[in-house]
Motif scaffolding. Structure first.
Motif, mmCIF file in Angstrom:
data_model
loop_
_atom_site.group_PDB
_atom_site.id
_atom_site.type_symbol
_atom_site.label_atom_id
_atom_site.label_comp_id
_atom_site.label_asym_id
_atom_site.label_seq_id
_atom_site.Cartn_x
_atom_site.Cartn_y
_atom_site.Cartn_z
ATOM 1 N N PRO A 1 -32.973 -8.671 25.836
ATOM 2 C CA PRO A 1 -32.135 -9.731 26.316
ATOM 3 C C PRO A 1 -31.063 -9.247 27.150
ATOM 4 O O PRO A 1 -30.733 -8.175 27.069
ATOM 5 C CB PRO A 1 -31.513 -10.091 24.827
ATOM 6 N N LEU A 2 -30.384 -10.190 28.005
ATOM 7 C CA LEU A 2 -29.342 -9.961 28.941
ATOM 8 C C LEU A 2 -28.137 -9.185 28.018
ATOM 9 O O LEU A 2 -27.690 -8.406 28.559
ATOM 10 C CB LEU A 2 -28.838 -11.187 29.251
ATOM 11 N N ALA A 3 -27.932 -9.592 27.007
ATOM 12 C CA ALA A 3 -26.816 -9.038 26.082
ATOM 13 C C ALA A 3 -27.062 -7.572 25.964
ATOM 14 O O ALA A 3 -26.163 -6.713 26.069
ATOM 15 C CB ALA A 3 -26.632 -9.693 24.815
ATOM 16 N N ASP A 4 -28.201 -7.277 25.564
ATOM 17 C CA ASP A 4 -28.578 -5.756 25.544
ATOM 18 C C ASP A 4 -28.561 -5.228 26.602
ATOM 19 O O ASP A 4 -27.936 -3.677 26.820
ATOM 20 C CB ASP A 4 -29.844 -5.764 24.555
ATOM 21 N N ARG A 5 -29.089 -5.584 27.745
ATOM 22 C CA ARG A 5 -29.070 -5.071 29.131
ATOM 23 C C ARG A 5 -27.506 -4.758 29.590
ATOM 24 O O ARG A 5 -27.053 -3.817 29.861
ATOM 25 C CB ARG A 5 -29.877 -5.760 30.322
ATOM 26 N N SER A 6 -26.603 -5.940 29.079
ATOM 27 C CA SER A 6 -25.295 -5.909 29.523
ATOM 28 C C SER A 6 -24.477 -4.679 28.646
ATOM 29 O O SER A 6 -23.805 -3.909 29.447
ATOM 30 C CB SER A 6 -24.622 -7.143 29.171
ATOM 31 N N PHE B 1 -17.802 -2.824 39.383
ATOM 32 C CA PHE B 1 -19.400 -2.784 39.672
ATOM 33 C C PHE B 1 -19.991 -3.302 38.456
ATOM 34 O O PHE B 1 -20.666 -4.173 38.580
ATOM 35 C CB PHE B 1 -20.170 -2.029 40.388
ATOM 36 N N TRP B 2 -20.016 -2.409 37.517
ATOM 37 C CA TRP B 2 -21.117 -2.526 36.414
ATOM 38 C C TRP B 2 -20.509 -3.795 35.374
ATOM 39 O O TRP B 2 -21.126 -4.298 34.889
ATOM 40 C CB TRP B 2 -20.784 -1.057 35.829
ATOM 41 N N ARG B 3 -18.963 -3.716 35.552
ATOM 42 C CA ARG B 3 -18.474 -4.872 34.558
ATOM 43 C C ARG B 3 -18.573 -6.199 35.250
ATOM 44 O O ARG B 3 -19.003 -7.213 34.505
ATOM 45 C CB ARG B 3 -17.016 -4.690 34.169
ATOM 46 N N PHE B 4 -18.292 -6.384 36.399
ATOM 47 C CA PHE B 4 -18.526 -7.593 37.058
ATOM 48 C C PHE B 4 -19.980 -8.136 37.348
ATOM 49 O O PHE B 4 -20.097 -9.254 37.191
ATOM 50 C CB PHE B 4 -17.653 -7.598 38.663
ATOM 51 N N ASN B 5 -20.925 -6.966 37.483
ATOM 52 C CA ASN B 5 -22.171 -7.552 37.585
ATOM 53 C C ASN B 5 -22.530 -8.244 36.299
ATOM 54 O O ASN B 5 -23.404 -9.358 36.185
ATOM 55 C CB ASN B 5 -23.054 -6.263 37.703
ATOM 56 N N VAL B 6 -22.193 -7.699 35.126
ATOM 57 C CA VAL B 6 -22.503 -8.270 33.667
ATOM 58 C C VAL B 6 -21.896 -9.730 33.889
ATOM 59 O O VAL B 6 -22.507 -10.562 33.664
ATOM 60 C CB VAL B 6 -21.923 -7.372 32.594
ATOM 61 N N LYS B 7 -20.775 -9.843 34.246
ATOM 62 C CA LYS B 7 -20.093 -11.200 34.245
ATOM 63 C C LYS B 7 -20.859 -12.210 35.170
ATOM 64 O O LYS B 7 -21.232 -13.136 34.737
ATOM 65 C CB LYS B 7 -18.591 -11.043 34.707
ATOM 66 N N TYR B 8 -21.128 -11.562 36.385
ATOM 67 C CA TYR B 8 -21.923 -12.566 37.370
ATOM 68 C C TYR B 8 -23.275 -12.876 36.860
ATOM 69 O O TYR B 8 -23.913 -13.844 36.986
ATOM 70 C CB TYR B 8 -21.957 -11.828 38.645
ATOM 71 N N ALA B 9 -24.083 -11.988 36.238
ATOM 72 C CA ALA B 9 -25.444 -12.290 35.459
ATOM 73 C C ALA B 9 -25.329 -13.226 34.477
ATOM 74 O O ALA B 9 -26.010 -14.129 34.503
ATOM 75 C CB ALA B 9 -25.707 -10.684 35.078
ATOM 76 N N PRO C 1 -29.602 -4.242 40.302
ATOM 77 C CA PRO C 1 -31.002 -5.118 39.922
ATOM 78 C C PRO C 1 -31.470 -4.758 38.364
ATOM 79 O O PRO C 1 -32.174 -5.449 37.894
ATOM 80 C CB PRO C 1 -32.045 -4.111 40.837
ATOM 81 N N ALA C 2 -31.041 -3.332 37.922
ATOM 82 C CA ALA C 2 -31.609 -3.065 36.696
ATOM 83 C C ALA C 2 -31.100 -3.982 35.477
ATOM 84 O O ALA C 2 -31.681 -4.541 34.553
ATOM 85 C CB ALA C 2 -31.124 -1.632 36.368
ATOM 86 N N LEU C 3 -29.742 -4.316 35.760
ATOM 87 C CA LEU C 3 -29.141 -5.171 34.886
ATOM 88 C C LEU C 3 -30.080 -6.460 34.617
ATOM 89 O O LEU C 3 -30.057 -7.080 33.625
ATOM 90 C CB LEU C 3 -27.646 -5.394 35.383
#
Ligand SMILES: NC(=O)c1ccc[n+]([C@@H]2O[C@H](COP(=O)([O-])OP(=O)(O)OC[C@H]3O[C@@H](n4cnc5c(N)ncnc54)[C@H](O)[C@@H]3O)[C@@H](O)[C@H]2O)c1
Ligand SMILES: N[C@@H](CCC=O)C(=O)O
Length: 913
Positions: A500-505, A549-557, A604-606
């Motif tokens: 799930p996105l939550a786990d990837r996040s 990057f890692w935090r905002f990517n999560v937000k944008y995803a 992309p991995a996220l």
């Protein structure tokens, strides 16, 4: 981290113990051996989902293995567990197919039922589930007609806890009277449909169970003896348990084919009654060696006789130490009211066990020799573990339940740290730098499918400020490894994308937190020493931007996932899924920003993609730290494959792969154009249409209007042009100054330019210096040198500052300012100064006339000038700034920025001595 350097992933262990067949799972690690190779391997199943992580030569490295566990993370990972079930199956099938056939005894995620029966399900990908129930002792598959279930039925039965496993057990002891005993309540009806038989009594009892007693505690339907429970409570309350009681444990495995191999888990304290053993021994083939003295366990009565014989061939099955010794199982599976009290006691025990689960020392013996001492928390709450194992394993087949719409933590820019003199930050950074220096050269492997691979084709990464110093030696990937990387990535893809996105996040948010804390100084140090950045430049790149990057990517995803159809016809609910690409992503990253290595792989991995990462040879050290962070954050092996090596060769091979799905590139324009062509040439080979993303070079401009605050414009230009020696894609390389301001501008510029100090990274680190080595490698140095020489010969150009270079110790070029009146001069690569104030319109057109369009700034106080530049330069840059330097974009804040606070100087606190 073991003494040998094996990374076990910190606290990512969980409290489950499974010893099944010849695979031992201890706290998330799977230890197995391959008889033909006589090697012991350890796999981290929590993080790597069944992928082999370490091959441990039993003669050496086993000694070094030490595993700590942390119970609290058990929950963190529970959602992931069932996802690698297939993977484990796969491994087992490969390695043990001959011995076990249909019996997936070593699948750690399959719960044992009553310590004896194991449920296996297969065909996970299809709608139909093939269910088998096996006796782990005899390996016999129970005659159980209801093997073919559709997915729904299967989940209903298992997840709704309506399978009564106790009945199954009874069925075995009662000579398999009826398969119907495996089911209760409505499931019995389903079962009956298949079997054509039904026992009214059982049905009655089953319903009673359903109605009154069905709760989590009844999943395994334990019946407790009150007195024993109280004893158990006392036991847990007893301080002795905190004294690390040791449990004797012995698990022998041998005589597989011609090879002998023993793995013993033993405690070093014989004072503990073996009957409390955490493991129950079982013979691999036919005999049962259980040491469980529990008289109620009918399945182990035979084994009791053989308890003393420790030389038997055994495999192991987990039993709960509480359960095996203190908790009696009901002879009937059907609970009764009398059990209520007992259940509450069980609850107490579980809680108590959670709190006071004793740590135990276990020796791992290999071939009779004690190889290592492991310090583990033995989870006396095994009943609980099994319970939720059961639930999570069978929760669903393809994707887990998401029992909430999760709210992300607030995502904010990581505050940048100043590293002022005397600060803790500075001390820690100095320590990290020292450690790298002392340990240099750091040896960096290829990292593919969870394996560190040392190819012995070694390339050096040198410190650009003292090129005699080899800061790292990295092993290059070759074509075989690239092949493995592609295959491994594609293998893990279905598992990873079903997270799930939550786990990837969570993995990337954890990575961000690790970069912000534990790894911050290491990231900075690797970037400073390897890529020639001063402290502040390393902080904004390696720390702040990586984290952002890692935090905002999560937000944008999450925002992207929320983009859903707004219209639904009556009776219809339209939905959008955001699928990962079909194939793998190839990320190629440049030398100059550590954060880009984290982002081109992480983004992309996220989103569920698998990624092959080829770092730049000039930034392998910091990029390896990024990989370390991913590993510690729990990224499953194979999701991001780290393959440094010969750029052209590796890329040619990758671009020929039919599964190549995307290029994620940052680097120079020339290289990107070439890659784009290469991809075009391979288009026939691809299974899909590759997506190509390229962030390339810039010829970024500052346009200064006559209304500009000159001091601000000068300081911003110094910063924009010379921070990190101008090695930013966004660096200011052209400035257009009106003649009305030129005199003042030039004087101030030269005054500020004179303050720039240059020196080796470490030497200038805490000095009032600004620039560290110029250019990170000999190629860059040679290129810039040739420009300077050309300018010296060019009639249109004049060097007004800098123009010196020296590569005797490091690659240093002084910050150089060239004035030209020729807007098409070759020195367009450097800076251009001088236009008539009334030519502002035209100068904007000139600024616009470039093949590049990355960043640019307008300096003006007249709003109409700002407006004009803004409109006319709309397509001249991606990031457009007003009264601010054209560098220093911050994640979440670009692409446009207006600065209201003019600056008076260009230095920063980390430069202070
Ligand atoms: N636009 C942006 O966001 C951005 C950010 C950072 C850097 N850059 C640009 O990157 C460049 C500086 O980085 P660099 O010197 O590492 O760039 P580069 O183009 O030389 O190398 C970039 C990457 O491409 C690889 N590469 C080089 N030749 C290759 C080939 N023939 N086939 C496959 N891969 C190949 C390199 O090994 C490296 O990993 C500058 O042009 C800069 O403007 C752009
Ligand atoms: N993000 C950086 C540029 C990165 C490229 O080299 C900046 O905006 O200065």
């Amino acid at each position: 981290m073991t003494e040998d350097g094996y990374e076990f992933g910190n606290n990512d262990l969980v409290g489950d113990y499974f010893c099944q067949g010849d695979v031992i799972l201890a706290n998330g690690y799977q230890m197995s051996y391959e008889t033909n190779k006589e090697s012991c391997s350890v796999e981290d199943n929590v993080k790597n989902y069944g992928k082999r992580k370490f091959d441990i030569d039993q003669s050496s490295n086993c000694d070094e293995l030490s595993i700590n566990n942390n119970l609290s993370s058990i929950k963190q990972h529970q959602a992931n567990y069932y996802l690698y079930e297939n993977e484990i199956n796969q491994i087992n099938q490969q390695e043990y197919s001959g011995s076990y056939k249909n019996h997936d005894i070593s699948n750690p995620n399959i719960p044992l039922i009553h310590d004896q029966y194991q449920i296996n399900k297969k065909n996970e990908c299809s709608d139909s589930i093939n269910l088998t129930i096996s006796d782990v002792n005899s390996h016999k598959e129970l005659d159980f007609d209801n093997k073919e279930l559709n997915s729904k039925e299967f989940d209903d039965k298992l997840y709704d806890k309506k399978l009564n496993f106790k009945e199954l057990h009874k069925e075995e002891s009662d000579s398999k009277e009826s398969d119907n005993e495996n089911f209760v309540g409505e499931d019995l009806d389903k079962k009956e449909e298949i079997n054509g038989s039904k026992s009214n009594d059982k049905m009655q009892n089953s319903k009673e169970f359903d109605d009154k007693e069905l709760d989590n505690e009844n999943l395994f339907d334990k019946e407790l003896d009150d007195e024993e429970l109280n004893n158990k409570e006392e036991e847990f309350d007893d301080k002795e348990l905190d004294n690390q009681e040791l449990v004797d444990q012995k698990i022998d495995n041998k005589e597989f084919g011609s090879n002998e191999f023993d793995i013993n888990l033993t405690n070093s304290d014989s004072s503990i009654d073996n009957s409390d053993s955490v493991y129950r021994k079982r013979t691999v083939n036919t005999s049962d060696e259980s040491k469980d003295n529990d008289s109620d366990t009918s399945e182990s009565s035979e084994s009791d006789d053989k308890d003393e014989n420790t030389d038997k061939k055994v495999s192991t099955n987990l039993v709960n130490p509480i359960k095996s010794n203190k908790i009696k199982k009901s002879p009937k599976n059907l609970p009764n009211t009398q059990n209520t009290q007992n259940k509450s006691n069980l609850n107490k025990i579980s809680k108590s066990g959670f709190k006071k689960s004793p740590e135990q020392n276990l020796d791992l013996q290999v071939n009779g020799k004690i190889k290592k001492q492991k310090r583990m928390k033995l989870e006396d709450l095994m009943a609980n573990s099994l319970k939720f194992q059961f639930k999570r394993n069978y929760l669903s087949k393809a994707s887990p339940a998401t029992l909430g719409t999760f709210r992300l933590p607030d995502i904010k820019n990581e505050p940048m740290r100043n590293y002022p003199p005397g600060s803790e930050d500075r001390a820690k950074l100095q320590a990290a730098l020292k450690e790298f220096k002392n340990k240099a050269p750091i040896e960096i492997p290829v990292f593919v499918n969870g394996k560190e691979i040392y190819t012995n084709k070694i390339i050096e990464q040198r410190n650009p400020s003292e090129h005699a110093t080899i800061i790292a030696k990295f092993h290059e990937a070759d074509s075989t490894i690239v092949e493995q990387a592609i295959k491994g990535a594609l293998d893990i893809k279905p598992i990873w994308e079903s997270f799930p996105l939550a786990d990837r996040s969570a993995i990337f948010l954890k990575a961000a937190d690790l970069a912000a804390t534990k790894y911050r100084y290491k990231l900075l140090a690797a970037t400073m020493l390897g890529q020639g950045k001063n402290t502040w430049q390393a902080e904004i790149d390696a720390a702040a931007e990586t984290i952002d990057f890692w935090r905002f990517n999560v937000k944008y995803a999450h925002q992207m996932y929320q983009q859903q159809p707004t219209e639904n016809s009556p009776g219809v609910w339209n939905r959008v899924e955001y699928r990962p690409l079909e194939g793998f992503v190839y990320a190629i990253t440049p030398f100059n920003f550590t954060a880009i290595a984290g982002n081109l792989t992480g983004a992309p991995a996220l989103l569920g993609n698998v990624v092959l990462h080829k770092p730049s040879a000039s930034s392998v050290l910091s990029n390896w730290v990024i990989m370390e962070i991913f590993r510690e954050a729990g990224l499953p092996d194979g999701v991001i494959q780290f393959i440094p090596g010969p750029a052209q060769e590796i890329t040619d091979q990758i671009l020929k792969s039919p599964d190549f799905a995307s290029l994620h590139f940052t680097g120079s324009t020339t290289v990107f154009r070439k890659l784009w062509k290469d991809i075009g040439n391979n288009i026939e080979n691809y299974k899909s249409y590759p997506r190509i993303v390229g962030e390339t070079g810039g010829k970024n401009f500052h346009v200064i209007h006559e209304s500009a605050n000159v001091t601000n414009a000068v300081n911003q230009t110094i910063r924009g042009a010379f921070e990190y020696q101008g090695q930013k894609c966004s660096a200011c390389s052209r400035a257009y100054v009106p003649d009305s301001l030129w005199e003042k501008f030039r004087n101030e510029l030269l005054k500020e330019h004179a303050k720039i100090k240059i020196g080796p990274t470490l030497a200038i680190l805490w000095a009032q210096s600004y620039n560290s080595p110029f250019f990170s490698n000999s190629n860059s140095f040679a290129k810039i040198k040739s420009y300077i020489e050309w300018v010296k010969e060019d009639g249109d150009s004049e060097i007004i500052a800098g123009g010196n270079y020296d590569d005797s110790k490091g690659y240093f070029v002084s910050p150089t300012i060239v004035v030209t009146k020729n807007p098409k001069s070759k020195t367009i690569v450097e800076e251009i100064f001088g236009y008539k104030a009334d030519e502002f319109d035209q100068i904007i057109d000139i600024a616009n006339d470039s093949v590049y369009a990355l960043t640019g700034s307008i300096f003006a106080q007249e709003r109409s000038a700002v407006l004009l530049a803004h409109n006319k330069l709309r397509h001249a840059s991606g990031n457009f700034y007003i009264n601010d330097k054209c560098t220093g974009a911050i994640v979440g804040q670009q692409p446009f920025g207006e600065n209201f606070l003019d600056i008076e100087e260009f230095t920063y606190p980390s430069n202070l001595v």
